[in-house]
Design a protein around this motif. Sequence first.
Motif, short mmCIF file in Angstrom:
data_model
loop_
_atom_site.label_atom_id
_atom_site.label_comp_id
_atom_site.label_asym_id
_atom_site.label_seq_id
_atom_site.Cartn_x
_atom_site.Cartn_y
_atom_site.Cartn_z
N ARG A 11 0.84 -1.20 0.00
CA ARG A 11 0.00 0.00 0.00
C ARG A 11 0.87 1.25 0.00
NH1 ARG A 11 -5.58 0.30 1.59
NH2 ARG A 11 -5.05 1.36 3.53
N LEU A 12 1.96 1.21 0.76
CA LEU A 12 2.86 2.37 0.78
C LEU A 12 3.49 2.61 -0.58
CD1 LEU A 12 4.57 1.82 4.26
CD2 LEU A 12 3.42 3.91 3.50
N LEU A 13 3.94 1.56 -1.20
CA LEU A 13 4.57 1.72 -2.51
C LEU A 13 3.57 2.27 -3.52
CD1 LEU A 13 6.86 -1.42 -2.78
CD2 LEU A 13 7.54 0.97 -2.64
N ARG A 14 2.34 1.75 -3.45
CA ARG A 14 1.32 2.24 -4.38
C ARG A 14 1.08 3.74 -4.18
NH1 ARG A 14 -1.47 -2.40 -4.55
NH2 ARG A 14 -2.50 -2.04 -2.55
N ALA A 15 0.91 4.10 -2.92
CA ALA A 15 0.64 5.51 -2.62
C ALA A 15 1.81 6.39 -3.05
CB ALA A 15 0.37 5.69 -1.13
N ALA A 16 3.00 5.95 -2.73
CA ALA A 16 4.19 6.73 -3.07
C ALA A 16 4.31 6.86 -4.59
CB ALA A 16 5.44 6.07 -2.50
N ARG A 17 4.08 5.77 -5.27
CA ARG A 17 4.19 5.79 -6.72
C ARG A 17 3.27 6.86 -7.29
NH1 ARG A 17 5.91 0.74 -7.87
NH2 ARG A 17 4.08 -0.13 -6.84
N VAL A 57 10.42 2.42 -5.12
CA VAL A 57 9.37 2.78 -6.08
C VAL A 57 9.90 2.71 -7.52
CG1 VAL A 57 8.03 4.73 -6.97
CG2 VAL A 57 8.00 4.20 -4.53
N PHE A 58 11.13 3.13 -7.71
CA PHE A 58 11.65 3.21 -9.08
C PHE A 58 12.64 2.10 -9.39
CE2 PHE A 58 10.29 7.58 -8.05
CZ PHE A 58 9.35 7.73 -9.05
N ALA A 59 12.56 1.04 -8.62
CA ALA A 59 13.51 -0.07 -8.80
C ALA A 59 13.49 -0.62 -10.22
CB ALA A 59 13.20 -1.18 -7.80
N ASP A 60 12.31 -0.64 -10.81
CA ASP A 60 12.20 -1.23 -12.15
C ASP A 60 12.80 -0.37 -13.25
OD1 ASP A 60 10.17 0.61 -11.41
OD2 ASP A 60 9.08 0.09 -13.24
N ARG A 61 12.94 0.91 -13.01
CA ARG A 61 13.30 1.83 -14.07
C ARG A 61 14.65 1.54 -14.72
NH1 ARG A 61 8.74 3.33 -12.95
NH2 ARG A 61 7.85 5.31 -13.61
N THR A 64 14.16 -0.93 -17.25
CA THR A 64 13.41 -0.36 -18.38
C THR A 64 14.33 0.41 -19.30
OG1 THR A 64 11.50 -0.12 -16.92
CG2 THR A 64 11.44 1.08 -19.00
N VAL A 65 15.19 1.22 -18.71
CA VAL A 65 16.11 2.02 -19.53
C VAL A 65 17.07 1.10 -20.29
CG1 VAL A 65 17.98 3.71 -19.48
CG2 VAL A 65 15.93 4.07 -18.10
N THR A 66 17.57 0.10 -19.61
CA THR A 66 18.46 -0.85 -20.29
C THR A 66 17.75 -1.50 -21.47
OG1 THR A 66 19.57 -1.30 -18.20
CG2 THR A 66 19.89 -2.90 -19.96
N GLU A 67 16.49 -1.84 -21.24
CA GLU A 67 15.72 -2.47 -22.31
C GLU A 67 15.55 -1.50 -23.49
OE1 GLU A 67 11.33 -4.31 -22.92
OE2 GLU A 67 12.06 -4.17 -20.86
N LEU A 68 15.25 -0.24 -23.16
CA LEU A 68 15.16 0.78 -24.21
C LEU A 68 16.45 0.83 -25.01
CD1 LEU A 68 13.50 3.85 -22.43
CD2 LEU A 68 12.62 2.61 -24.41
N ALA A 69 17.56 0.76 -24.30
CA ALA A 69 18.86 0.85 -24.96
C ALA A 69 19.07 -0.35 -25.88
CB ALA A 69 19.97 0.94 -23.92
N GLU A 70 18.71 -1.52 -25.38
CA GLU A 70 18.91 -2.72 -26.20
C GLU A 70 18.04 -2.68 -27.45
OE1 GLU A 70 18.22 -5.53 -23.17
OE2 GLU A 70 20.34 -5.69 -22.60
N THR A 87 14.15 9.50 -26.87
CA THR A 87 12.71 9.73 -26.77
C THR A 87 12.10 8.84 -25.69
OG1 THR A 87 12.64 10.27 -29.13
CG2 THR A 87 10.55 9.79 -28.05
N GLY A 88 12.53 7.61 -25.66
CA GLY A 88 12.00 6.68 -24.66
C GLY A 88 12.29 7.16 -23.25
N VAL A 89 13.52 7.58 -23.02
CA VAL A 89 13.87 8.07 -21.69
C VAL A 89 13.01 9.28 -21.33
CG1 VAL A 89 15.67 9.18 -20.31
CG2 VAL A 89 16.23 7.20 -21.71
N CYS A 90 12.86 10.19 -22.27
CA CYS A 90 12.07 11.39 -22.00
C CYS A 90 10.60 11.07 -21.79
CB CYS A 90 12.25 12.41 -23.13
SG CYS A 90 13.92 13.10 -23.19
N GLU A 91 10.12 10.05 -22.47
CA GLU A 91 8.74 9.62 -22.22
C GLU A 91 8.57 9.14 -20.79
OE1 GLU A 91 8.12 6.99 -25.52
OE2 GLU A 91 7.11 8.53 -26.70
N LEU A 92 9.56 8.44 -20.31
CA LEU A 92 9.51 8.01 -18.91
C LEU A 92 9.46 9.23 -17.99
CD1 LEU A 92 12.11 5.08 -18.78
CD2 LEU A 92 9.61 4.92 -18.78
N GLN A 93 10.29 10.22 -18.31
CA GLN A 93 10.31 11.44 -17.51
C GLN A 93 8.95 12.13 -17.53
OE1 GLN A 93 14.66 12.63 -19.18
NE2 GLN A 93 13.62 14.24 -18.06
#
Lengths: 198, 198
Positions: A11-17, A57-61, A64-70, A87-93
């Motif tokens: 619940r905390l992670l959800r709220a923080a996210r 909260v941002f552990a997955d990012r 994600t960025v590595t995947e964008l790079a690949e 563009t992908g990185v900026c979309e995340l931002q």
Amino acid sequence: MRKDAVHNRERLLRAARELFADRGLDVPLEEIARSAGVSIGTLYNRFPTRDALVEAVFADRAATVTELAERALAMDDAGEGFAAFLTGVCELQAADLGYNDLAARTVTVDGDRGFGLMGQILERARRSGHLRGDVTLTDMAFVVWGVAATVKATSKVAPGVWRRHLALALDGLRPAAARPLPVPPMSTEQTRAAMREC
Amino acid sequence: MRKDAVHNRERLLRAARELFADRGLDVPLEEIARSAGVSIGTLYNRFPTRDALVEAVFADRAATVTELAERALAMDDAGEGFAAFLTGVCELQAADLGYNDLAARTVTVDGDRGFGLMGQILERARRSGHLRGDVTLTDMAFVVWGVAATVKATSKVAPGVWRRHLALALDGLRPAAARPLPVPPMSTEQTRAAMREC
DNA sequence: CCATAACTTGAGGTTCTCCTCAACTTGAGA
DNA sequence: TCTCAAGTTGAGGAGAACCTCAAGTTATGG
């Protein structure tokens, strides 16, 4: 870990996210706890520091960025790959004001893998003539910082315009319009230090 | 106004100028008072709000920017004039972290005179083929925001690199590298609103 | 030199956020 | 069912910054 503890953590992670996404990284922790329906003490139990929460909260990012790079490296056109990655990185931002805050102090030099891959993306784009020869990896910080600033200013008021800023920035990185750059690029150390300032 | 009051006002302005320049606009007011050798009450006497103090400290800047604009318009080469103007504004930003904070929320749409002059600079550069046809006045905000972000991150660690960021941004504004922009520019109202967010 | 308006002072109230910890509650294994 | 380690709670202390105002000080015109 006990079942209720797991539940509260989620619940905390959800709220923080949600709050981070909407308002950036400096939301009061008490507000996150309240919004999670949990006491401030519990928040501190699970996440002893704000950084610990942010990291969770941002552990997955990073992945994600590595995947964008690949994916960018897998593209046929090196120039398109390069643009697609940024563009992908900026979309995340743009999609998350919290990550927007975070990106300015991590993305470009994130860990080692991401850094290395980004170097390859640049190198490949340069070789194929889609990227000017005088820009370096550390110059990518300008793009991230710039778009981050634009996103922060405009996200509530003109949600898509960061794409315009990015497009102009990308055009500046092409060989076609290149004029000699006036000062040498930042060293890796300087870049790292600059990101700490954010 | 009594003589000592004038004197204290000046000491306050001097102290504020220095602290703002060094650390940005959000220096604690108590610290400014202390550094001026004056009590916090006196500061509030002279400047009832932070904005009043900021305005007094940077009162000259609007004129400076107007002068930069006029000088740019007086240059023979419209492209050089355009670049010189933006460079001049960014130099002001880099020289003073307080103004760097302020520029992000005033420069581009400052009053009417500055705005009008800047429009002329753009128009002239466009006509002479030094500026791509699809950028508008409101796009200049991207340059200011971007450089402001870079200045904030790097001023203590790599003091000159903002020039590199600016050079890349300027190259992106040239016709040579222009690709179609993906979204329409901000309206004046959106720009104004976005600046309020800073 | 006096009267007084102008000015200065800084302690302290207010708000905000952070963070702790002693007292209470509860899940889950024996 | 009982026990207790694991977990939760929220009042409250700490610290930072804001802002006010009653009491004291001082410049200045007469």
